[in-house]
Design an enzyme around this catalytic site. Structure first.
Site, short mmCIF file in Angstrom:
data_model
loop_
_atom_site.label_atom_id
_atom_site.label_comp_id
_atom_site.label_asym_id
_atom_site.label_seq_id
_atom_site.Cartn_x
_atom_site.Cartn_y
_atom_site.Cartn_z
N ASP A 24 -9.34 -6.60 -2.79
CA ASP A 24 -8.86 -5.42 -2.06
C ASP A 24 -10.00 -4.42 -1.93
O ASP A 24 -10.53 -3.92 -2.92
CB ASP A 24 -7.69 -4.79 -2.82
CG ASP A 24 -6.95 -3.75 -1.99
OD1 ASP A 24 -7.59 -3.09 -1.14
OD2 ASP A 24 -5.73 -3.59 -2.18
N SER A 84 0.84 -1.20 0.00
CA SER A 84 0.00 0.00 0.00
C SER A 84 0.87 1.25 0.00
O SER A 84 1.67 1.45 -0.91
CB SER A 84 -0.96 -0.04 1.20
OG SER A 84 -1.94 0.96 1.10
N HIS A 125 -7.04 -6.16 1.21
CA HIS A 125 -5.96 -5.19 1.29
C HIS A 125 -4.87 -5.61 2.27
O HIS A 125 -3.68 -5.48 1.98
CB HIS A 125 -6.52 -3.83 1.69
CG HIS A 125 -5.53 -2.71 1.57
ND1 HIS A 125 -4.97 -2.34 0.35
CD2 HIS A 125 -4.96 -1.89 2.49
CE1 HIS A 125 -4.12 -1.35 0.53
NE2 HIS A 125 -4.10 -1.06 1.83
#
Length: 313
Positions: free
Chosen positions: A243, A159, A275
């Site tokens: 995600d 991320s 995620h």
């Protein structure tokens, strides 16, 4: 009727302007979340709790900010790959320890976990400019160590960490052997359009003129899509198709941009990956994917010599 429509348009325009103003004013609070709701900034556990061999490391960034990190080894004399791990935006490095423990077991590697400025025990306040300096300080520290193979440093970012790792890898083609990205976004402004859908009408998509104009007022744009094409090293893309934070098409866009430069790119999808849990839901396939990638692009010294000998025959 005309006045009603005009009022409606002015009202909608006002909402958009107000939304953008709030985004600009509170952008750091939206991007960086050093403390999870209901928890403290301090570490809930340390590697010792998981019986990991580790070292507390204190660094100074180039602008003088004091940073904390954990250097965790597979075993004391491990000369395997060293993974420089950059975390997501929420919480601190202690919240990633269970994943790192499993990473060390499966990859037989060392892991260096950096607390960005403002996170964990590190001083300062987070910003793109500052965190970029922090990442460089961590890499420079690893390159100066004599107890690891400095030719096998691999950057791993998830991320926000992927955005951090991409910039660092691009800036250090001779120090970083390879890059691994997991569930990384194309840019903060693209994510703003995802989290605040009404902003799409104002900022457009990647490459739009309005988006480029907003980059001048956004202090942490983290525009990975503009950097990824400049990375020379091999890149592995790990994408969780479930995600719920970063739309999976962001990873596909990054891969397409990177693959246009060189063939040393690999893209792997995990159908049930969300995620934060792609590493868990991916199971053995997830770790085998990384092992195969490291064997191919970050081999041991003797394997490297063997490859060179084969080429000479």
């Amino acid at each position: 009727m005309v006045s009603y429509v005009s009022a409606l348009l002015y009202g909608a325009g006002g909402i958009v302007v107000a939304g953008v103003a709030l985004l600009v004013a509170f952008q750091e609070r939206l991007v960086y979340v050093p403390v999870l709701p209901g928890l403290t900034k301090s570490y809930p556990i340390t590697p010792a709790r998981l019986r990991l061999i580790y070292e507390d490391v204190w660094l100074l960034s180039s602008d003088g900010v004091r940073l904390h990190a954990w250097f965790i080894k597979f075993f004391p004399d491990c000369r395997g790959p060293t993974v420089l791990f950059f975390q997501e935006n929420a919480g601190n490095i202690a919240h990633r320890l269970e994943m790192v423990r499993i990473m060390i077991q499966n990859l037989r590697c060392n892991v260096f976990m950096l607390s960005y400025r403002g996170y964990g025990a590190s001083d300062g306040y987070p910003s793109q400019h500052g965190i970029t300096k922090d990442a460089q300080a961590a890499l420079d520290h690893l390159c100066q160590r004599t107890d690891i193979d400095t030719s096998r440093i691999v950057v791993f970012g998830r991320s926000l960490g992927g955005a951090v790792g991409t910039v660092l890898t691009k800036n250090n083609p001779d120090k970083v052997a390879a890059l691994i990205l997991e569930n990384t976004f194309t840019s903060i402004l693209d994510m703003a359009g995802v989290l605040l859908p009404f902003l799409k009408w104002f900022i457009g998509g990647s490459g739009s003129k309005s988006l480029k104009l907003l980059n001048f007022v956004v202090r942490s744009p983290w525009s990975t899509i503009d950097v990824i094409g400049e990375v020379k090293q091999p890149i592995l893309f790990l994408s969780g198709l479930q995600d719920e934070m970063v739309p999976p098409f962001h990873m596909k866009m990054l891969y397409a941009k990177a693959a246009a430069r060189t063939a040393q790119r690999s893209f792997v999808e995990f159908p049930t990956g969300m995620h934060m849990d792609t590493w868990l839901s991916g199971g053995d396939i997830y770790w085998k994917t990384i092992v195969q990638y490291l064997e191919k692009y970050v081999p041991e010294a003797n394997e490297e010599k063997s490859i060179e000998n084969d080429k000479g025959r």
